[in-house]
Write an enzyme that holds these catalytic residues in place. Sequence first.
Site, PDB file in Angstrom:
ATOM      1  CD  GLU A 155      -2.835   1.248   2.352  1.00  0.00           C
ATOM      2  OE1 GLU A 155      -2.691   0.204   3.111  1.00  0.00           O
ATOM      3  OE2 GLU A 155      -3.445   2.308   2.407  1.00  0.00           O
ATOM      4  NE  ARG A 172       3.397  -7.864  10.479  1.00  0.00           N
ATOM      5  CZ  ARG A 172       2.627  -7.227   9.379  1.00  0.00           C
ATOM      6  NH1 ARG A 172       1.891  -7.780   8.972  1.00  0.00           N
ATOM      7  NH2 ARG A 172       2.904  -6.068   9.070  1.00  0.00           N
ATOM      8  CE  LYS A 177       3.393   0.318   5.130  1.00  0.00           C
ATOM      9  NZ  LYS A 177       2.279   0.051   3.791  1.00  0.00           N
TER      10      LYS A 177
HETATM   11  P1  ATP Z   1      -0.213  -1.593   7.123  1.00  0.00           P
HETATM   12  O1  ATP Z   1       0.580  -1.373   8.560  1.00  0.00           O
HETATM   13  O2  ATP Z   1      -0.303   0.030   6.461  1.00  0.00           O
HETATM   14  O3  ATP Z   1      -1.076  -2.383   6.891  1.00  0.00           O
HETATM   15  P2  ATP Z   1       1.612  -3.170   5.927  1.00  0.00           P
HETATM   16  O4  ATP Z   1       3.007  -3.562   6.975  1.00  0.00           O
HETATM   17  O5  ATP Z   1       0.714  -4.514   5.984  1.00  0.00           O
HETATM   18  O6  ATP Z   1       1.121  -1.982   6.452  1.00  0.00           O
HETATM   19  P3  ATP Z   1       1.621  -3.354   3.123  1.00  0.00           P
HETATM   20  O7  ATP Z   1       2.043  -2.219   2.402  1.00  0.00           O
HETATM   21  O8  ATP Z   1       0.156  -3.491   3.124  1.00  0.00           O
HETATM   22  O9  ATP Z   1       2.026  -2.744   4.610  1.00  0.00           O
HETATM   23  O10 ATP Z   1       2.397  -4.797   2.841  1.00  0.00           O
HETATM   24  C1  ATP Z   1       2.821  -5.181   1.603  1.00  0.00           C
HETATM   25  C2  ATP Z   1       2.991  -6.501   1.723  1.00  0.00           C
HETATM   26  O11 ATP Z   1       4.223  -6.710   2.688  1.00  0.00           O
HETATM   27  C3  ATP Z   1       1.951  -7.366   2.491  1.00  0.00           C
HETATM   28  O12 ATP Z   1       1.774  -8.427   1.654  1.00  0.00           O
HETATM   29  C4  ATP Z   1       2.589  -7.792   3.767  1.00  0.00           C
HETATM   30  O13 ATP Z   1       1.940  -8.895   4.490  1.00  0.00           O
HETATM   31  C5  ATP Z   1       3.812  -7.653   3.647  1.00  0.00           C
HETATM   32  N1  ATP Z   1       4.655  -7.228   5.062  1.00  0.00           N
HETATM   33  C6  ATP Z   1       4.332  -6.252   5.728  1.00  0.00           C
HETATM   34  N2  ATP Z   1       5.037  -6.096   6.843  1.00  0.00           N
HETATM   35  C7  ATP Z   1       5.693  -7.338   7.003  1.00  0.00           C
HETATM   36  C8  ATP Z   1       6.402  -7.973   7.719  1.00  0.00           C
HETATM   37  N3  ATP Z   1       6.822  -7.331   9.158  1.00  0.00           N
HETATM   38  N4  ATP Z   1       7.029  -9.113   7.602  1.00  0.00           N
HETATM   39  C9  ATP Z   1       6.714  -9.533   6.521  1.00  0.00           C
HETATM   40  N5  ATP Z   1       5.887  -9.310   5.628  1.00  0.00           N
HETATM   41  C10 ATP Z   1       5.344  -8.014   5.723  1.00  0.00           C
HETATM   42 MG    MG Z   2      -1.378  -3.886   4.752  1.00  0.00          MG
END
Ligand code: ATP
Ligand code: MG
Length: 575
Positions: free
Chosen positions: A45, A279, A289
């Site tokens: 995002e 994660r 974020k």
């Molecule tokens: P938000 O807190 O805004 O939901 P998010 O960390 O989920 O943010 P996105 O931009 O939606 O961020 O994430 C893009 C991709 O990265 C998604 O598939 C998410 O699962 C993956 N992702 C985000 N944070 C992690 C993490 N800490 N470890 C592994 N994958 C991650």
């Molecule tokens: Mg997300």
Amino acid sequence: MKYMNTLDTNTNEEKRSLSFVEQFVEDDIAEGKNGKRIQTRFPPEPNGYLHIGHAKAICMDFGVAEKYNGVCNLRFDDTNPSKENNEYVENILHDISWLGFKWGNIYYASDYFEKLWDFAIWMIKKGLAYVDEQDSETIAKQKGTPTEGGVPSPYRDRPVEESLELFNKMNTAEAVEGSMVLRAKLDMANPNMHFRDPIIYRIIHTPHHRTGTKWHCYPMYDFAHGQSDYFEGVTHSICTLEFVPHRPLYDKLIDFLKEYDNTADNLNDNRPRQIEFNRLNLTYSVMSKRKLHTLVDEKFVSGWDDPRMPTLCGMHRRGYSPESIRAFISSIGYTKFDALNDVALLEAAVRNDLNKRATRVSAVLDPVKLIITNYPEGQTEEMEAINNPENENEGTHAITFSKNLWIERADFMEDAPKKFFRMSPGREVRLKNAYIIMCTGCTKDADGNIVEIQAEYDPNSKSGMEGANRKVKGTLHWVSADHCVKAKIREYDRLFMVENPSADDRDFRELLNPNSLKLHDNCYVEAFLTEKHPGDYLQFQRTGYFMLDPDSTDDQLIFNKTVGLKDTWSKTINK
Ligand code: ATP
Ligand code: MG
């Protein structure tokens, strides 16, 4: 959370067993699914910068595509204009490239707004969706609990015509944000809370970074993500564990979509398969974020690329190599349970990689004068310094030697214990790439501070000469006082004082380490460093790895400390 602090030493990719994700993919290929085609996507995002957690997802999404001769596309999940913008899009593209990955196509969820809208209309007409005019709090309250069924909205059974009319109204400039939502009509008693008539559209008037003011009503994540996967022909939709409970809804909406989308495509088995992994969470850091935004907005750090941030741009600026980040991610692996990963493992991976890459140079962080009393005044010699003992091809550079030098204050002790293998009166040490010297004494100011150290050199002991074979216990780094350059050094410590800030009850801002940035204003570095640029990996001998910061000017070099050396010296010099 399971605490993981062991580095997987099995670096042989061949020997490594398949991750469970790869196993699923191989099973699907073996079954001939999707004509054995593999297509993944990384779906950020654009509401912030990428962090090391995202790198874990990127390595998986791109890694699977690469390994099985498929393609990994990028898809910006841009369904909430109030938080998203182009700056984030640009930086996400930049950071993925920096990490070393190449995407196939770039897609945007906003490319599908029209299609999703039409699908939503179909859902309403089928009696599968309705407009709810209650506020979000009421809707949340009516959802019930996992053990107790929810309460149906009074609008649940409103006529289709009414919902259609209101849904169209939701998409006008006059619609009041929060006054209405579109909900899927599923099952208010389902044990899976995501089935209790999830909200699928809401009103937002903030202009969208791509579609401007065309839309006033935007799909929710659950109504955009799976459908976007389907539209693009994604075969494996790999995401993180928090989406496990969303999967039945993901599948259900794709069932509806296949029913709605009566095209030839529907005849094949085109159906993305969602697979979830754990994660990445790092000790002494945060990944949310929202929290990272707060750190930037409230100026706890200098920006998204502050070298203390867990962002990829921060790590880049700090001097981490993309290869070291990928090696770290490969070492922690992918599992089905959440874990906290020790930041020391990341640092070990960085050290391990930079040892192969970094150019060895000399820099004195806390200088004290050293005079070679028997070396002729005004004489200089160009000493040959090996750039990288790990790679002969990188050759050598010259470092100027003279009578007046700077050395580290911590490398001298007037009354030294026996095991002090540095400078002390009456003891010999080698100056790196130069001569063996014998310390003869020191001069102090009125307060007893040492202001100068004296030594005599042995002219026959130059590195490479016969007399050079004599054993001395210590080797010190130095720079020539008249041939060096002043520099500032930024040394970083953990951003947070506690191991797991996210598990702490206190406000995360109270947990910040007040000493996470230490400035060394009065450093001297060899003149060779004026030829270096941000992006060049450097090892300041005996001190650590460093990188030039983009804040540097022609008159003022500024270096970031990337990570210390795994060396006993680091304990004495860096603390
Ligand atoms: P938000 O807190 O805004 O939901 P998010 O960390 O989920 O943010 P996105 O931009 O939606 O961020 O994430 C893009 C991709 O990265 C998604 O598939 C998410 O699962 C993956 N992702 C985000 N944070 C992690 C993490 N800490 N470890 C592994 N994958 C991650
Ligand atoms: Mg997300």
